[in-house]
Design a protein around this motif. Structure first.
Motif, PDB file in Angstrom:
ATOM      1  N   THR A 298     -10.692  -4.958  -0.750  1.00 26.41           N
ATOM      2  CA  THR A 298      -9.736  -3.854  -0.698  1.00 26.41           C
ATOM      3  C   THR A 298      -9.975  -2.947  -1.891  1.00 26.41           C
ATOM      4  OG1 THR A 298      -8.153  -5.359   0.301  1.00 26.41           O
ATOM      5  CG2 THR A 298      -7.278  -3.291  -0.557  1.00 26.41           C
ATOM      6  N   ILE A 299     -10.340  -1.705  -1.609  1.00 26.30           N
ATOM      7  CA  ILE A 299     -10.601  -0.750  -2.699  1.00 26.30           C
ATOM      8  C   ILE A 299      -9.308  -0.501  -3.477  1.00 26.30           C
ATOM      9  CG2 ILE A 299     -11.243   1.640  -3.246  1.00 26.30           C
ATOM     10  CD1 ILE A 299     -12.994   1.656  -0.733  1.00 26.30           C
ATOM     11  N   LEU A 300      -9.437  -0.446  -4.800  1.00 21.95           N
ATOM     12  CA  LEU A 300      -8.296  -0.113  -5.651  1.00 21.95           C
ATOM     13  C   LEU A 300      -8.404   1.381  -5.980  1.00 21.95           C
ATOM     14  CD1 LEU A 300      -7.153  -2.050  -8.833  1.00 21.95           C
ATOM     15  CD2 LEU A 300      -7.667   0.386  -8.937  1.00 21.95           C
ATOM     16  N   GLU A 301      -7.435   2.160  -5.499  1.00 26.12           N
ATOM     17  CA  GLU A 301      -7.473   3.601  -5.784  1.00 26.12           C
ATOM     18  C   GLU A 301      -6.570   3.940  -6.951  1.00 26.12           C
ATOM     19  OE1 GLU A 301      -6.560   6.265  -2.541  1.00 26.12           O
ATOM     20  OE2 GLU A 301      -7.034   8.039  -3.751  1.00 26.12           O
ATOM     21  N   ASN A 314      -3.388   1.576  -8.335  1.00 25.81           N
ATOM     22  CA  ASN A 314      -2.954   0.434  -7.532  1.00 25.81           C
ATOM     23  C   ASN A 314      -3.152  -0.824  -8.373  1.00 25.81           C
ATOM     24  OD1 ASN A 314      -2.160   0.749  -4.504  1.00 25.81           O
ATOM     25  ND2 ASN A 314      -3.587   2.419  -4.939  1.00 25.81           N
ATOM     26  N   PRO A 315      -2.353  -1.852  -8.106  1.00 31.43           N
ATOM     27  CA  PRO A 315      -2.439  -3.055  -8.940  1.00 31.43           C
ATOM     28  C   PRO A 315      -3.701  -3.863  -8.646  1.00 31.43           C
ATOM     29  CG  PRO A 315      -0.833  -3.369  -7.198  1.00 31.43           C
ATOM     30  CD  PRO A 315      -1.307  -1.946  -7.082  1.00 31.43           C
ATOM     31  N   TYR A 316      -4.228  -4.493  -9.684  1.00 32.11           N
ATOM     32  CA  TYR A 316      -5.322  -5.445  -9.480  1.00 32.11           C
ATOM     33  C   TYR A 316      -4.724  -6.802  -9.134  1.00 32.11           C
ATOM     34  CZ  TYR A 316      -9.022  -8.754 -10.532  1.00 32.11           C
ATOM     35  OH  TYR A 316      -9.917  -9.778 -10.456  1.00 32.11           O
ATOM     36  N   GLN A 317      -3.645  -7.107  -9.837  1.00 32.85           N
ATOM     37  CA  GLN A 317      -2.930  -8.357  -9.548  1.00 32.85           C
ATOM     38  C   GLN A 317      -1.427  -8.065  -9.619  1.00 32.85           C
ATOM     39  OE1 GLN A 317      -4.926 -10.649 -12.452  1.00 32.85           O
ATOM     40  NE2 GLN A 317      -4.199  -9.412 -14.158  1.00 32.85           N
ATOM     41  N   ALA A 318      -0.600  -9.092  -9.409  1.00 32.69           N
ATOM     42  CA  ALA A 318       0.850  -8.876  -9.348  1.00 32.69           C
ATOM     43  C   ALA A 318       1.329  -8.108 -10.579  1.00 32.69           C
ATOM     44  CB  ALA A 318       1.547 -10.228  -9.264  1.00 32.69           C
ATOM     45  N   ALA A 326       1.504  -6.905  -5.606  1.00 35.58           N
ATOM     46  CA  ALA A 326       0.072  -6.920  -5.909  1.00 35.58           C
ATOM     47  C   ALA A 326      -0.737  -6.156  -4.874  1.00 35.58           C
ATOM     48  CB  ALA A 326      -0.418  -8.363  -5.969  1.00 35.58           C
ATOM     49  N   GLU A 327      -0.037  -5.623  -3.861  1.00 34.73           N
ATOM     50  CA  GLU A 327      -0.774  -5.006  -2.754  1.00 34.73           C
ATOM     51  C   GLU A 327      -1.422  -3.682  -3.177  1.00 34.73           C
ATOM     52  OE1 GLU A 327      -0.088  -3.095   1.674  1.00 34.73           O
ATOM     53  OE2 GLU A 327       1.662  -3.836   0.573  1.00 34.73           O
ATOM     54  N   ARG A 328      -2.705  -3.533  -2.840  1.00 34.22           N
ATOM     55  CA  ARG A 328      -3.366  -2.240  -3.024  1.00 34.22           C
ATOM     56  C   ARG A 328      -3.175  -1.476  -1.736  1.00 34.22           C
ATOM     57  NH1 ARG A 328      -8.854  -5.038  -4.977  1.00 34.22           N
ATOM     58  NH2 ARG A 328      -7.738  -6.550  -6.241  1.00 34.22           N
ATOM     59  N   ARG A 329      -2.398  -0.415  -1.789  1.00 31.61           N
ATOM     60  CA  ARG A 329      -2.022   0.282  -0.561  1.00 31.61           C
ATOM     61  C   ARG A 329      -2.864   1.536  -0.364  1.00 31.61           C
ATOM     62  NH1 ARG A 329       4.040   1.315  -0.180  1.00 31.61           N
ATOM     63  NH2 ARG A 329       3.499   1.597   2.007  1.00 31.61           N
ATOM     64  N   GLY A 330      -3.597   1.550   0.725  1.00 39.36           N
ATOM     65  CA  GLY A 330      -4.420   2.704   1.061  1.00 39.36           C
ATOM     66  C   GLY A 330      -3.566   3.961   1.174  1.00 39.36           C
ATOM     67  N   GLY A 400       7.857   1.855  -5.411  1.00 41.04           N
ATOM     68  CA  GLY A 400       7.291   2.343  -6.665  1.00 41.04           C
ATOM     69  C   GLY A 400       5.910   2.957  -6.525  1.00 41.04           C
ATOM     70  N   TYR A 401       5.353   2.902  -5.320  1.00 44.46           N
ATOM     71  CA  TYR A 401       4.002   3.460  -5.120  1.00 44.46           C
ATOM     72  C   TYR A 401       4.055   4.987  -5.100  1.00 44.46           C
ATOM     73  CZ  TYR A 401       2.139  -1.151  -3.915  1.00 44.46           C
ATOM     74  OH  TYR A 401       1.753  -2.461  -3.949  1.00 44.46           O
ATOM     75  N   VAL A 402       3.096   5.577  -5.810  1.00 46.54           N
ATOM     76  CA  VAL A 402       2.991   7.036  -5.850  1.00 46.54           C
ATOM     77  C   VAL A 402       1.933   7.474  -4.830  1.00 46.54           C
ATOM     78  CG1 VAL A 402       2.344   9.028  -7.286  1.00 46.54           C
ATOM     79  CG2 VAL A 402       3.605   7.092  -8.299  1.00 46.54           C
ATOM     80  N   THR A 403       2.259   8.520  -4.066  1.00 47.70           N
ATOM     81  CA  THR A 403       1.294   9.096  -3.125  1.00 47.70           C
ATOM     82  C   THR A 403       1.103  10.562  -3.484  1.00 47.70           C
ATOM     83  OG1 THR A 403       2.021   7.621  -1.373  1.00 47.70           O
ATOM     84  CG2 THR A 403       0.862   9.598  -0.660  1.00 47.70           C
ATOM     85  N   ILE A 404      -0.146  10.997  -3.522  1.00 46.85           N
ATOM     86  CA  ILE A 404      -0.401  12.418  -3.768  1.00 46.85           C
ATOM     87  C   ILE A 404      -0.446  13.103  -2.407  1.00 46.85           C
ATOM     88  CG2 ILE A 404      -2.048  14.089  -4.694  1.00 46.85           C
ATOM     89  CD1 ILE A 404      -2.811  11.977  -6.732  1.00 46.85           C
TER      90      ILE A 404
END
Ligand code: MCA
Ligand code: AMP
Length: 515
Positions: A298-301, A314-318, A326-330, A400-404
């Motif tokens: 899973t790519i970490l963006e 995106n997080p590498y770990q928790a 810990a999820e890396r969200r596309g 808490g995830y930021v989206t551009i």
């Protein structure tokens, strides 16, 4: 007083086994950690021998090479200010940078010495050296006579380490001033957030004249005492062949798209890898998902800027700050990095609510001190409470995830390089027969986005789109040259007479998309 010179901290992270390989190049050369130490000392001694004023700018426009990286380290060591310049820049662009930054030293490729030294000497630069990617040139010849030990000059965290020119929505490029403290704090944060560990090996396939390749990648490896597999130019086949010997890869989305086109990209090829990181431009969800399917990774963006280095990731770990997620969200750029304050505000500067869209503002030890010799421009870009207005538009969800979601600045990001339409339009409008022009970004399967120029001819003039593109190629960095040019009698305008670029974008949206 402790020495906050970034080089001191990078050097302290070199492994004890100085004879181990630090960098292996694609032409089979190996540089040990001792080589990095000695060669950067020789180059720093050369700079010292020139008796330059403290904090001199060292402007460098050379092809990617390990020696170019060593020159960066030497500049830090000698306490001067590194000014990297994209090799695609043409003479008009270079003239502006050199006149604006007034470097004491310019280092260029031998093939450019003629025209570039003329610009530099006219602008008052005292020393112009050459450095070629085959380890020849006057810089290394002169450094060869220097001692191979050097005591790094004492610098505070606030002292300037580098200037990175970033184009402006209006007017000319601005030099973002980054301090030793900006660079070190961000590098340390990333080292821990991305879980750099003993034994990591980085594939370095990016250019080294921008933040991604120069700072995020090189600092990451050096601060961790990690070796680099060094590619002078990105080649997807070569990266895939190196994956079994590496653990970390960083790329702009175009690099991932091109690797996905290779049949050799398999889960087996990636089995040794720990982490794939993407940034500098939006990573399409389809690329993120296809990569997952093809490789099992899973790519970490993450997202950053020249003015701020890295911001959220995106997080590498928790991440304990975000309920251990810990999820890396596309499609997202993750959480603000530790130490980076990020808020999303409306046009009045008031923070917006969850899931609401607004301008992204940031504050932290990574944020630059201002634009070189542009105090008014600097003041405009900061809020009264010290947040930098990124010009990017985004939202934050309940997790808490930021989206551009877009940009308030008129900017095209093509293959990870920034293209400001206003700058390109300025060049086009000077061409004979052009009355007016508008440059817009449209989707492109390889570069993500590319520029399309829409031109209005002067009455009676006949414009040849191919000739316009050919002329621009000699005047502008090649990645800024529109990939397509259209001549039309008029531009769509709103009632105020402003060109409606959104309509042009819609009109040409499918120009490069497969049917
Ligand atoms: C090359 N060409 C491009 C680009 N690159 N056109 C548009 N956009 C581009 N990025 C064109 C050339 O003009 C040429 O056109 C043709 O493609 C072949 O050129 P070549 O040099 O052979 O291209 P390439 O080697 O295939 O390069 C593509 C690339 C390169 C590998 C994707 O652009 C690249 O390395 N991009 C990475 C940029 C990067 O590092 N960005 C980080 C910025 P013609 O034949 O017509 O002349 S730092 C940043 O953004 C922030 C802070 C962050 O968050 O990281
Ligand atoms: P630069 O001028 O090279 O520093 O480019 C910075 C710009 O690149 C930012 O302001 C963003 O618009 C863009 N950028 C960087 N990373 C990302 C990302 N992961 N997703 C979307 N845009 C990005």
């Amino acid at each position: 007083m402790s020495n906050e010179n970034l080089f001191v901290h990078l050097r302290a992270a070199f492994p004890a086994a100085l004879d181990a390989v630090a960098v292996e190049t694609d032409d089979g050369l190996c540089y040990s950690w001792r080589d990095l130490e000695r060669a950067s000392a020789m180059l720093a001694n050369l700079l010292d021998s020139l008796e330059l004023p403290a904090h001199s700018r060292i402007a460098v426009q050379v092809e990617k090479s390990v020696e170019a990286m060593l020159l960066y380290l030497a500049t830090l060591r000698a306490g001067h200010v590194f000014l990297p310049l994209n090799t695609a820049y043409q003479s008009a662009e270079m003239q502006y940078f050199i006149e604006n930054a007034e470097p004491a030293v310019v280092v260029c490729s031998g093939k450019n010495f003629g025209w570039l030294s003329k610009i530099a000497f006219t602008a008052g630069t005292r020393h112009v050296f050459t450095l070629n990617d085959d380890r020849t040139g006057s810089l290394l010849e002169r450094a060869a006579h220097q001692p191979d030990t050097h005591v790094p000059v004492v610098r505070t965290a606030n002292d300037l380490a580098a200037i990175l020119y970033t184009s402006g929505t209006t007017g000319r490029s601005k030099g973002a001033m980054l301090s030793h403290g900006n660079l070190l704090s961000n590098a340390r944060t990333l080292q821990s957030y991305w879980g750099w560990q003993t034994g990591d090996v980085l594939i370095h396939a990016l250019p080294i004249f921008h933040v991604h390749g120069l700072f995020v990648a090189i600092h990451g490896a050096l601060l961790n005492g990690s070796a680099m597999l060094w590619q002078s130019k990105f080649d997807p086949k070569r990266v895939i062949a190196d994956l079994p010997r590496a653990t970390v890869f960083m790329g702009v989305p175009t690099l991932y798209v091109r690797m996905l086109a290779e049949p050799t990209l398999t889960p087996q090829a990636c089995a040794h890898m720990r982490l794939f990181i993407a940034g500098s431009a939006p990573l399409l969800l389809e690329t993120f998902e296809e990569w997952q399917k093809r490789t099992g990774h899973t790519i970490l963006e993450r997202y950053g800027m020249s003015e701020t280095i890295m911001l959220p990731s995106n997080p590498y770990q928790a991440d304990s700050r975000y309920q251990g997620q810990a999820e890396r969200r596309g499609g997202t750029v993750g959480f603000p990095l530790p130490g980076v304050e990020l808020r999303i505000c409306d046009d009045q500067g008031q923070p917006v609510g969850t899931d609401e869209v607004g301008g992204i503002q940031v504050r932290g030890p990574n944020v630059f001190g201002g634009y070189w010799r542009m105090p008014e421009k600097t003041a405009e870009e900061f809020t009264s409470d010290g947040f930098f207005k990124t010009g990017d538009v985004g939202r934050r969800d309940a997790r808490g995830y930021v989206t551009i979601v877009g940009r308030s600045k008129d900017l095209i990001i093509s293959g990870g390089y920034n293209v400001y339409p206003a700058e390109v339009e300025g060049f086009i409008n000077e061409l004979p027969g052009v009355a007016e022009s508008a440059v817009v970004g449209v989707p492109h399967p390889d570069f993500g986005e590319v520029g399309v120029a829409v031109l209005i001819p002067k009455p009676g003039a006949a414009l040849d789109p191919a000739a316009v593109i050919a002329t621009l190629k000699g005047r502008l960095a090649n990645f800024k040259v529109p990939k397509h040019c259209v001549v039309t009698p008029e531009l769509p305008r709103n009632t105020m007479g402003k060109v409606q670029k959104n309509l042009l974008r819609d009109q040409y949206r499918n120009l490069f998309q497969p049917a």
